[in-house]
Design a protein around this motif. Structure first.
Motif, PDB file in Angstrom:
ATOM      1  N   CYS A  86     -13.782 -94.943 -28.476  1.00  0.00           N
ATOM      2  CA  CYS A  86     -14.547 -93.778 -27.898  1.00  0.00           C
ATOM      3  C   CYS A  86     -16.014 -93.874 -27.779  1.00  0.00           C
ATOM      4  CB  CYS A  86     -14.068 -92.409 -28.664  1.00  0.00           C
ATOM      5  SG  CYS A  86     -12.436 -92.086 -28.261  1.00  0.00           S
ATOM      6  N   VAL A  87     -16.473 -94.706 -28.765  1.00  0.00           N
ATOM      7  CA  VAL A  87     -17.941 -94.627 -28.900  1.00  0.00           C
ATOM      8  C   VAL A  87     -18.322 -95.714 -27.966  1.00  0.00           C
ATOM      9  CG1 VAL A  87     -20.025 -95.305 -30.221  1.00  0.00           C
ATOM     10  CG2 VAL A  87     -18.135 -93.676 -31.134  1.00  0.00           C
ATOM     11  N   ALA A  88     -17.790 -96.757 -28.071  1.00  0.00           N
ATOM     12  CA  ALA A  88     -18.060 -98.054 -27.287  1.00  0.00           C
ATOM     13  C   ALA A  88     -17.809 -97.613 -25.718  1.00  0.00           C
ATOM     14  CB  ALA A  88     -17.048 -99.124 -27.658  1.00  0.00           C
ATOM     15  N   ALA A  89     -16.634 -96.984 -25.471  1.00  0.00           N
ATOM     16  CA  ALA A  89     -16.414 -96.674 -23.996  1.00  0.00           C
ATOM     17  C   ALA A  89     -17.402 -95.750 -23.497  1.00  0.00           C
ATOM     18  CB  ALA A  89     -15.170 -96.213 -23.922  1.00  0.00           C
ATOM     19  N   SER A  90     -18.063 -94.427 -24.306  1.00  0.00           N
ATOM     20  CA  SER A  90     -18.763 -93.730 -23.734  1.00  0.00           C
ATOM     21  C   SER A  90     -20.166 -94.083 -23.501  1.00  0.00           C
ATOM     22  CB  SER A  90     -18.973 -92.706 -24.972  1.00  0.00           C
ATOM     23  OG  SER A  90     -17.850 -91.919 -25.127  1.00  0.00           O
ATOM     24  N   VAL A  91     -20.568 -95.191 -24.389  1.00  0.00           N
ATOM     25  CA  VAL A  91     -22.123 -95.786 -24.066  1.00  0.00           C
ATOM     26  C   VAL A  91     -21.842 -96.512 -22.880  1.00  0.00           C
ATOM     27  CG1 VAL A  91     -23.567 -97.239 -25.214  1.00  0.00           C
ATOM     28  CG2 VAL A  91     -22.756 -95.556 -26.539  1.00  0.00           C
ATOM     29  N   GLN A  92     -20.790 -97.250 -22.706  1.00  0.00           N
ATOM     30  CA  GLN A  92     -20.614 -97.992 -21.521  1.00  0.00           C
ATOM     31  C   GLN A  92     -20.022 -97.463 -20.112  1.00  0.00           C
ATOM     32  OE1 GLN A  92     -20.356-102.572 -22.683  1.00  0.00           O
ATOM     33  NE2 GLN A  92     -19.054-101.466 -24.351  1.00  0.00           N
ATOM     34  N   TYR A  93     -20.048 -96.195 -20.284  1.00  0.00           N
ATOM     35  CA  TYR A  93     -19.430 -95.519 -19.056  1.00  0.00           C
ATOM     36  C   TYR A  93     -20.078 -95.957 -17.762  1.00  0.00           C
ATOM     37  CZ  TYR A  93     -18.097 -91.273 -16.275  1.00  0.00           C
ATOM     38  OH  TYR A  93     -17.840 -90.489 -15.392  1.00  0.00           O
ATOM     39  N   SER A  94     -21.076 -95.781 -17.817  1.00  0.00           N
ATOM     40  CA  SER A  94     -22.030 -96.290 -16.710  1.00  0.00           C
ATOM     41  C   SER A  94     -22.989 -97.234 -16.863  1.00  0.00           C
ATOM     42  CB  SER A  94     -22.944 -95.057 -15.735  1.00  0.00           C
ATOM     43  OG  SER A  94     -21.770 -94.023 -15.571  1.00  0.00           O
ATOM     44  N   TRP A  95     -22.901 -98.012 -18.138  1.00  0.00           N
ATOM     45  CA  TRP A  95     -23.857 -98.930 -18.684  1.00  0.00           C
ATOM     46  C   TRP A  95     -23.179-100.117 -19.124  1.00  0.00           C
ATOM     47  CZ3 TRP A  95     -29.014 -98.718 -17.448  1.00  0.00           C
ATOM     48  CH2 TRP A  95     -30.016 -99.462 -18.078  1.00  0.00           C
ATOM     49  N   GLY A  96     -23.779-101.311 -19.384  1.00  0.00           N
ATOM     50  CA  GLY A  96     -23.007-102.464 -19.754  1.00  0.00           C
ATOM     51  C   GLY A  96     -21.903-102.691 -19.175  1.00  0.00           C
ATOM     52  N   LEU A  97     -20.778-102.445 -19.377  1.00  0.00           N
ATOM     53  CA  LEU A  97     -19.455-102.781 -18.894  1.00  0.00           C
ATOM     54  C   LEU A  97     -19.177-101.720 -17.394  1.00  0.00           C
ATOM     55  CD1 LEU A  97     -16.786-103.264 -21.569  1.00  0.00           C
ATOM     56  CD2 LEU A  97     -18.052-104.977 -20.193  1.00  0.00           C
ATOM     57  N   LYS A  98     -19.961-100.644 -17.465  1.00  0.00           N
ATOM     58  CA  LYS A  98     -19.789 -99.884 -16.236  1.00  0.00           C
ATOM     59  C   LYS A  98     -18.449 -99.587 -15.907  1.00  0.00           C
ATOM     60  CE  LYS A  98     -23.113-100.062 -13.213  1.00  0.00           C
ATOM     61  NZ  LYS A  98     -24.083-100.515 -12.201  1.00  0.00           N
ATOM     62  N   ILE A  99     -17.757 -99.074 -17.040  1.00  0.00           N
ATOM     63  CA  ILE A  99     -16.379 -98.763 -16.785  1.00  0.00           C
ATOM     64  C   ILE A  99     -16.101 -97.652 -15.465  1.00  0.00           C
ATOM     65  CG2 ILE A  99     -15.710 -99.545 -19.250  1.00  0.00           C
ATOM     66  CD1 ILE A  99     -15.426 -96.917 -19.888  1.00  0.00           C
ATOM     67  N   SER A 100     -16.984 -96.530 -15.593  1.00  0.00           N
ATOM     68  CA  SER A 100     -16.702 -95.751 -14.509  1.00  0.00           C
ATOM     69  C   SER A 100     -16.957 -96.346 -13.038  1.00  0.00           C
ATOM     70  CB  SER A 100     -17.550 -94.647 -14.900  1.00  0.00           C
ATOM     71  OG  SER A 100     -19.050 -94.789 -14.635  1.00  0.00           O
ATOM     72  N   TYR A 101     -17.577 -97.421 -13.054  1.00  0.00           N
ATOM     73  CA  TYR A 101     -17.832 -98.077 -11.717  1.00  0.00           C
ATOM     74  C   TYR A 101     -16.650 -99.078 -11.344  1.00  0.00           C
ATOM     75  CZ  TYR A 101     -22.596 -96.091 -10.882  1.00  0.00           C
ATOM     76  OH  TYR A 101     -23.630 -95.408 -10.672  1.00  0.00           O
ATOM     77  N   ARG A 102     -15.783 -99.315 -12.458  1.00  0.00           N
ATOM     78  CA  ARG A 102     -14.909-100.436 -12.335  1.00  0.00           C
ATOM     79  C   ARG A 102     -13.564 -99.784 -11.943  1.00  0.00           C
ATOM     80  NH1 ARG A 102     -19.124-103.445 -11.369  1.00  0.00           N
ATOM     81  NH2 ARG A 102     -20.477-104.131 -13.433  1.00  0.00           N
ATOM     82  N   GLY A 103     -13.351 -98.726 -11.799  1.00  0.00           N
ATOM     83  CA  GLY A 103     -11.975 -97.905 -11.414  1.00  0.00           C
ATOM     84  C   GLY A 103     -11.315 -97.177 -12.747  1.00  0.00           C
ATOM     85  N   PHE A 104     -12.121 -97.267 -13.721  1.00  0.00           N
ATOM     86  CA  PHE A 104     -11.455 -96.533 -15.004  1.00  0.00           C
ATOM     87  C   PHE A 104     -12.063 -95.193 -15.252  1.00  0.00           C
ATOM     88  CE2 PHE A 104     -11.452-101.229 -15.506  1.00  0.00           C
ATOM     89  CZ  PHE A 104     -10.050-101.389 -15.900  1.00  0.00           C
ATOM     90  N   GLN A 105     -12.715 -94.762 -14.267  1.00  0.00           N
ATOM     91  CA  GLN A 105     -13.317 -93.326 -14.625  1.00  0.00           C
ATOM     92  C   GLN A 105     -12.218 -92.438 -15.012  1.00  0.00           C
ATOM     93  OE1 GLN A 105     -14.739 -90.149 -11.833  1.00  0.00           O
ATOM     94  NE2 GLN A 105     -16.744 -91.131 -12.405  1.00  0.00           N
ATOM     95  N   GLU A 106     -11.238 -92.066 -14.365  1.00  0.00           N
ATOM     96  CA  GLU A 106     -10.263 -91.144 -14.414  1.00  0.00           C
ATOM     97  C   GLU A 106      -9.688 -91.264 -15.835  1.00  0.00           C
ATOM     98  OE1 GLU A 106     -10.627 -91.644 -10.066  1.00  0.00           O
ATOM     99  OE2 GLU A 106     -10.439 -92.811 -11.610  1.00  0.00           O
ATOM    100  N   LEU A 107      -9.405 -92.833 -16.284  1.00  0.00           N
ATOM    101  CA  LEU A 107      -8.656 -92.951 -17.331  1.00  0.00           C
ATOM    102  C   LEU A 107      -9.632 -92.376 -18.490  1.00  0.00           C
ATOM    103  CD1 LEU A 107      -6.256 -94.087 -19.020  1.00  0.00           C
ATOM    104  CD2 LEU A 107      -7.502 -96.332 -18.759  1.00  0.00           C
TER     105      LEU A 107
END
Length: 324
Positions: A155-176
Motif C-alpha cells: 500500500c505504501v509503495a503503490a501510494s507513492v507511485q500512484y502518479s510518480w515512478g511507476l505512475k500506476i494511475s497512468y498505466r490503467g490501474f487507477q480504479e484498482l
C-alpha cells in the motif's frame, strides 16, 4: 487557433507565477488534508474489534499511529500527483475551466501558491516519514501476520507511485488502486491488532474500499478529456461516454450485490442488507443523476454515500457485537 497557439495557451494555464512563500495553508492544500475518506476505515476497524481488544490503551495508541502514517503517506501521494498533473497540464485542463465548483486553490501548483520544487521536497519528505511511521506501526503491533505486513508495504509503495515512478494511475490501474488502498488500510490494522481477518471483516473492507473507487469514477468521467490529452489511462479515457456509464453502473451494482450476497453466503448476518438500505438508496440516486449528465453532483452524492457507509458499518458492527 493554431497548434502553436494552443500549445502556448496550455503552457500559460499550467505555468502560473508562484509566490514561492509556501505558507502552511498551501502545504495543507497540497496534502489534501480536507479529504479524509480513506482514514474513516479506522472507525470501522475499531468497531470490528472484540470489546476486550477495543478498549485497550494499546489499541488506541496503535490506531493513532496508523492514522498518522496514513495521513503522511497520502500527503506524499497527492503531492506527487499534483506535480505530475502540473507538468503534463491535466490539472490546468481539469480544474482551470471549472474553478468555481472544483476549487482551483486545492491545486496550489496550478494556482501559483507553491513552486514545483517546494512540492517535490514536501512529497519526498512525506515519503520518508510515512515509510518510517508504517515501519513503527508494524514494530509496535501485537500481531504481525506476514500477509498483513506485505500488504502494508504494498500500500505504501503503490501510494507513492500512484502518479510518480511507476505512475500506476497512468498505466490503467487507477480504479484498482482506489479500491485496493481502502481494502488494504482496513485489513492491515485489523490483522495487526488481532492476527487475522474473518469473512465479515473482508466484506466490510471491500465495501469500504469500493467507496473511493465509485466516487473516483465520476471524477474520471469529468476529467476524461484532460486525462486523455495527458496520456493518463483510465476506463473513462478508453471507452465512449455511454460505455463508461455502463461501467459505473456495473461497479455500483457489484457493491450492492456484495451486500446481498454476503448475507446469503453466511459471511454477514441475515439483517446486514436491511441495515445497509440507506446506502442502497444513495447509490441508486447518484447513478441516476450521473446518467442524466450532472457528473459533479453525482460525485458529491457518491462521496456522501461512502461516509454514510462508514456510519452504517459502525452501527452494524456494534449491533453484531451486542447480539453475539
Amino acid at each position: 487557433m493554431s497548434t502553436a497557439g494552443q500549445t502556448n495557451q496550455r503552457t500559460a494555464l499550467r505555468r502560473p507565477v508562484a509566490t514561492g512563500h509556501g505558507d502552511l495553508a498551501a502545504y495543507a492544500r497540497l496534502a489534501k488534508l480536507d479529504i479524509y475518506d480513506y482514514y474513516l476505515g479506522l472507525l470501522v476497524v475499531w468497531t470490528l474489534l472484540a470489546s476486550g481488544v477495543r478498549w485497550k490503551p494499546q489499541t488506541f495508541g496503535l490506531l493513532a499511529l496508523v492514522l498518522l502514517a496514513e495521513v503522511v503517506v497520502v500527503a506524499a501521494m497527492v503531492g506527487f500527483d499534483d506535480v505530475t498533473g502540473y507538468r503534463d497540464g491535466s490539472d490546468a485542463a481539469n480544474y482551470g475551466s471549472d474553478a468555481a465548483r472544483r476549487r482551483l486553490a486545492r491545486k496550489p501548483l496550478v494556482a501559483g501558491t507553491l513552486t514545483e520544487a517546494q512540492a517535490l521536497r514536501f512529497s519526498w519528505a512525506a515519503t520518508a516519514i510515512g515509510s518510517a511511521l508504517w515501519a513503527a506501526v508494524v514494530a509496535a503491533a501485537p500481531h504481525r501476520p506476514v500477509w498483513a505486513v506485505v500488504l502494508a508495504a504494498l500500500c505504501v509503495a503503490a501510494s507513492v507511485q500512484y502518479s510518480w515512478g511507476l505512475k500506476i494511475s497512468y498505466r490503467g490501474f487507477q480504479e484498482l488502486f482506489l479500491i485496493g488502498l481502502g481494502v488494504g488500510w482496513t485489513l492491515v490494522p485489523y490483522a495487526l491488532l488481532t492476527g487475522g481477518a474473518s469473512g465479515f471483516v473482508v466484506v466490510q473492507a471491500v465495501l469500504f474500499g469500493s467507496g473511493p473507487m465509485l466516487f473516483g469514477l465520476y471524477s474520471n468521467t469529468n476529467d476524461a478529456d484532460g486525462d486523455r490529452a495527458a496520456g493518463r489511462i483510465t476506463v473513462a479515457t478508453l471507452v465512449s461516454a455511454p460505455a463508461h456509464r455502463v461501467f459505473v453502473a456495473a461497479m455500483t451494482g457489484a457493491q450492492l450485490a456484495l451486500i446481498a450476497g454476503s448475507a446469503a453466503a453466511g459471511a454477514a448476518p441475515w439483517w446486514f442488507p436491511v441495515a445497509m438500505l440507506p446506502l442502497v438508496g444513495m447509490r441508486l440516486a447518484h447513478l441516476v443523476i450521473g446518467f442524466r449528465g450532472d457528473i459533479l453532483r453525482a460525485r458529491r452524492i457518491a462521496i456522501h454515500a461512502h461516509r454514510v457507509t462508514v456510519v452504517l458499518l459502525v452501527v452494524a458492527d456494534l449491533t453484531a457485537g451486542a447480539l453475539a
